[in-house]
Design a protein around this motif. Structure first.
Motif, PDB file in Angstrom:
ATOM      1  N   ARG A   1       0.832  -1.209   0.000  1.00 21.16           N
ATOM      2  CA  ARG A   1       0.000   0.000   0.000  1.00 21.16           C
ATOM      3  C   ARG A   1       0.864   1.255   0.000  1.00 21.16           C
ATOM      4  NH1 ARG A   1      -4.240   1.726   4.714  1.00 21.16           N
ATOM      5  NH2 ARG A   1      -2.310   1.748   5.897  1.00 21.16           N
ATOM      6  N   ASN A   2       1.928   1.248   0.759  1.00 22.31           N
ATOM      7  CA  ASN A   2       2.814   2.417   0.808  1.00 22.31           C
ATOM      8  C   ASN A   2       3.436   2.699  -0.554  1.00 22.31           C
ATOM      9  OD1 ASN A   2       2.319   2.828   3.511  1.00 22.31           O
ATOM     10  ND2 ASN A   2       4.125   1.693   4.201  1.00 22.31           N
ATOM     11  N   LYS A   3       3.682   1.629  -1.324  1.00 21.11           N
ATOM     12  CA  LYS A   3       4.333   1.801  -2.630  1.00 21.11           C
ATOM     13  C   LYS A   3       3.333   2.198  -3.729  1.00 21.11           C
ATOM     14  CE  LYS A   3       7.557  -0.507  -5.780  1.00 21.11           C
ATOM     15  NZ  LYS A   3       8.408  -1.695  -5.986  1.00 21.11           N
ATOM     16  N   TYR A   4       2.174   1.564  -3.714  1.00 24.80           N
ATOM     17  CA  TYR A   4       1.239   1.743  -4.836  1.00 24.80           C
ATOM     18  C   TYR A   4      -0.084   2.418  -4.454  1.00 24.80           C
ATOM     19  CZ  TYR A   4       4.259  -1.595  -7.271  1.00 24.80           C
ATOM     20  OH  TYR A   4       5.340  -2.226  -7.837  1.00 24.80           O
ATOM     21  N   GLY A   5      -0.337   2.570  -3.188  1.00 26.98           N
ATOM     22  CA  GLY A   5      -1.651   3.033  -2.763  1.00 26.98           C
ATOM     23  C   GLY A   5      -1.853   4.534  -2.850  1.00 26.98           C
ATOM     24  N   VAL A   6      -3.105   4.911  -2.786  1.00 28.40           N
ATOM     25  CA  VAL A   6      -3.482   6.335  -2.705  1.00 28.40           C
ATOM     26  C   VAL A   6      -4.044   6.580  -1.318  1.00 28.40           C
ATOM     27  CG1 VAL A   6      -3.937   6.648  -5.165  1.00 28.40           C
ATOM     28  CG2 VAL A   6      -5.766   5.842  -3.670  1.00 28.40           C
ATOM     29  N   VAL A   7      -3.909   7.795  -0.862  1.00 29.56           N
ATOM     30  CA  VAL A   7      -4.413   8.174   0.449  1.00 29.56           C
ATOM     31  C   VAL A   7      -5.562   9.138   0.247  1.00 29.56           C
ATOM     32  CG1 VAL A   7      -3.904   9.243   2.664  1.00 29.56           C
ATOM     33  CG2 VAL A   7      -2.162   7.858   1.513  1.00 29.56           C
ATOM     34  N   ARG A   8      -6.715   8.889   0.925  1.00 27.74           N
ATOM     35  CA  ARG A   8      -7.831   9.818   0.816  1.00 27.74           C
ATOM     36  C   ARG A   8      -8.429  10.073   2.161  1.00 27.74           C
ATOM     37  NH1 ARG A   8     -11.878   6.262  -2.882  1.00 27.74           N
ATOM     38  NH2 ARG A   8     -11.713   4.652  -1.364  1.00 27.74           N
TER      39      ARG A   8
END
Length: 226
Positions: free
Chosen positions: A219-226
């Motif tokens: 998640r840290n590499k490919y994820g988005v934060v919303r």
């Protein structure tokens, strides 16, 4: 809010029980090696599809989205739209309504009623139902079909939002496929659960603790934060 969180957690656990959500190492369509895999095609019994449809119906009813009918893009969306229309009839807020649904064929039929559409006529505000959004291709095709019929896309309803950016590692897209769909078509994308809900389960359930680090790193590499 608490009820919604409970429902999302229940869906993640249900997906694990059915083998639809698994942890390990999986090469996905993008070529990435993912520490988890979600395959909604494994909801393949009457009981599991019935419960899945109830999750879809509850999520849609709780979303506040105003809609008139459902549309299921071929092929995975066909049973999802059909079963969700049935499940909506049992929702307290929908008991005075009978929700129509339609779906498309991949190839036009040249006999009988012909055409590519099956089911109720596309009209009013239409919710598109699918399992996940990867590249957004089926959503784009669905939006075109709905608008061509003179109806209005109202929302997209999916089972899981992977919250994942696309593209090569050195040129990742700024948004996820779900965010791109919402931005491009100006309609909300509603999900029963998301990667955040999977992470919440990993954080609080020791049974799955061995997978926390791998999923968090992904998640840290490919994820988005919303």
């Amino acid at each position: 809010m608490a009820d919604n969180l409970h429902a999302r957690t229940d869906f993640v656990r249900f997906s694990l029980e059915q083998g639809v959500l698994r942890f390990g190492q999986f090469k996905v369509k993008s070529g990435r090696v993912s520490p988890y895999f979600f395959n909604a095609g494994l909801f393949n019994s009457g009981v599991s599809v019935g419960r899945l449809a109830t999750f879809y119906a509850q999520t849609l009813a709780a979303s506040g989205v105003e809609f008139d009918m459902l549309f299921g893009p071929a092929y995975k969306g066909i049973p999802l739209a059909t079963a969700t229309a049935v499940a909506l009839a049992s929702q307290p807020s929908m008991q005075d309504r009978s929700i129509p649904f339609a779906f498309n064929r991949k190839e036009a039929k040249d006999h009988g009623e012909g055409g590519v559409l099956v089911g109720a006529p596309l009209q009013g505000r239409v919710v598109i139902i699918d399992d996940v959004i990867t590249a957004g291709t089926s959503v784009r095709e669905s939006v075109e079909i709905i608008r061509h019929a003179g109806a209005q896309p109202a929302a997209v309803l999916i089972a899981l939002d992977r919250m994942e950016r696309a593209g090569p590692d050195d040129a990742l897209s700024p948004h996820s496929a779900v965010q791109d769909v919402a931005n491009n078509y100006g309609i909300p994308v509603i999900s029963i659960a998301s990667l955040d809900d999977i992470m919440a389960l990993l954080q609080h359930d020791e049974q799955f603790s061995e997978h926390r680090e791998a999923v968090a790193a992904y998640r840290n590499k490919y994820g988005v934060v919303r």
